[in-house]
Design an enzyme around this catalytic site. Sequence first.
Site, PDB file in Angstrom:
ATOM      1  N   ASP A 194       0.827  -1.265  -0.005  1.00  0.00           N
ATOM      2  CA  ASP A 194      -0.170  -0.038  -0.134  1.00  0.00           C
ATOM      3  C   ASP A 194       0.920   1.295  -0.080  1.00  0.00           C
ATOM      4  O   ASP A 194       1.867   1.383   0.849  1.00  0.00           O
ATOM      5  CB  ASP A 194      -0.882  -0.078   1.346  1.00  0.00           C
ATOM      6  CG  ASP A 194      -1.875   0.997   1.085  1.00  0.00           C
ATOM      7  OD1 ASP A 194      -2.756   1.096   0.699  1.00  0.00           O
ATOM      8  OD2 ASP A 194      -1.848   2.016   2.052  1.00  0.00           O
ATOM      9  N   GLU A 210       1.766  -0.322  -4.731  1.00  0.00           N
ATOM     10  CA  GLU A 210       0.834   0.502  -4.984  1.00  0.00           C
ATOM     11  C   GLU A 210       1.380   1.967  -5.263  1.00  0.00           C
ATOM     12  O   GLU A 210       1.674   2.563  -4.154  1.00  0.00           O
ATOM     13  CB  GLU A 210      -0.608   0.621  -4.303  1.00  0.00           C
ATOM     14  CG  GLU A 210      -1.442   1.455  -4.742  1.00  0.00           C
ATOM     15  CD  GLU A 210      -2.512   2.168  -3.686  1.00  0.00           C
ATOM     16  OE1 GLU A 210      -3.547   2.597  -3.827  1.00  0.00           O
ATOM     17  OE2 GLU A 210      -1.955   2.299  -2.526  1.00  0.00           O
TER      18      GLU A 210
END
Length: 539
Positions: A199, A267
């Site tokens: 993330d 990401e």
Amino acid sequence: MSADPPWWARAAVYQIYLRSFQDSDGDGVGDLDGARSRLPDLADLGIDTVWLSPVHPSPDRDFGYDVADYDDVAAVYGGTPALRRFVDVAHDLGLRVLLDGVFNHTSDQHAWFRSSRSQPDGPHGDWYHWHDGPHPPNNWASTFGGPAWTHDPTSGRLYLHSFAPEQPDLNWANPDVQQAIFDNLAHWFDFGIDGFRLDVFNNYAKHPQLADNPWRTDLLGRVARFIYPFLAQDHIHDRDRPELAHLLARMRAIADSADRPLVLVGETLDERFEYDRAATWCGPDRLHLAFHFRWLHTRWSAPDFHAAIRDQLAAFGGGLTPTWVLGNHDFPRLATRWGAGRHTDARMRLVPLLQLGLPGMAVVYQGDELGTPEARIPRKQIQDPPGKRFWPLYRGRDGCRTPMAWDAHPHGAFTTGTPWLPLHPDHPTRNVAVQRARPGSIWSTYRAMLHLRRTHPALVEGQVTLPLSPSAAVVTYLRHTSRQAVRVVANLSSKEVSWRLPRGEVATGTLLTTGFCASSARSITLGPYAGAVVEVDQP
Ligand code: GLC
């Protein structure tokens, strides 16, 4: 691309948004035992890898993206034994499992943050970014709105949070923080998972003196400054820092030291959607792959699709592997972004032909294989914190997070209780059971294309070639090895087109079509939103 790409370089990934996938105990929240019971459906669809949204204990101020304990699995999802069962069944079915690693920040309820705020000189005192105030040390802004610094009443100091105030950023400059995260990676690799989606990885490292970000001087920047300052800055000091390179190298070394091939896919947070930024962080001594958001901001237009494919292949040339992410739990649904009234389903059937024939990692967000539209959630039922905060300007991300519709049972058989978010109202007719039974459905088209992707050498390992210039209506590309060539042709327009194969190329067989297609050896007639995958002979 080499003749024998590693598994992750051709993986078909399915993103399970766990809260909304399948509930097994009637509490209205999806869980791991529920998701496990649906793994055979995913294997049948032709998926080979699943990415689970965060599974760890969390106060859910950002639905799992605020982790309170990296070593444990949330009770609401079934705890660690349920993850054990999930991974074992996935592996038995030949599916790989990726966890979501949320390491830029923790929850403010994590023991590290509690210790850090109450004991500045204690063992975790320096694990977060603290400032004695009274004013923030810089102009950094939170992705979720407002300043990135919040006053902590416990310690009387300010702390940094790139997202919500309940998500304090870890201080990655601290070697103890680094070690704790690296140990956690190793822990879950030992557990048996096959990789991580990382993330907002490009946020980890911060400027050593926390210097101000420059304000953007373009129109967007000048307007955004007063409404949403995050968008008004060039994030050169809180993101994509050079210090990140050695952190990624250490993470990569941990993944590479395992006895089986693991993957780290990051990401990339980047509101300019530049491929190059994502590609910068990929390579043998950094991430294997990186997601980015260009497709989430690409219009339904043949020239735009062509450009997005071309630019991405260019940025990820030189041995890097592209990723094709068309939807996720943060953006309005694919079927709504690319929909067109009664033509929406026809367009959604074209999507898998285009996406899944491309080389690299393809990612399908749960529900997009049904053409699920964005749901409009009534204000009282909004769950997403940014949606609550910015309503009605921004209604948050709940509309793309509605529970999966499996069949015509109440709540789509997602739960026997009350779902935490309502299902999309279409669910009685738009669900897996209905679409599985219909050969030409969106779901069936994904399934057929995923099957081709696995079984045809040109699609498994072939080079990709795009036409030099885009056409107004048709997107096409060729995948080819020395033994086989496969062409994908898609008509993005609402008019019939007759498309001639490039000089010397002869169609020898049709592998898959959607919509009206009539092909001869040298040309293909495509009805509105029709597409074809054909085998061709080359000169
Ligand atoms: C990522 C996640 C998003 C989350 C944010 C903060 O962008 O996809 O859901 O809110 O990071 O962790």
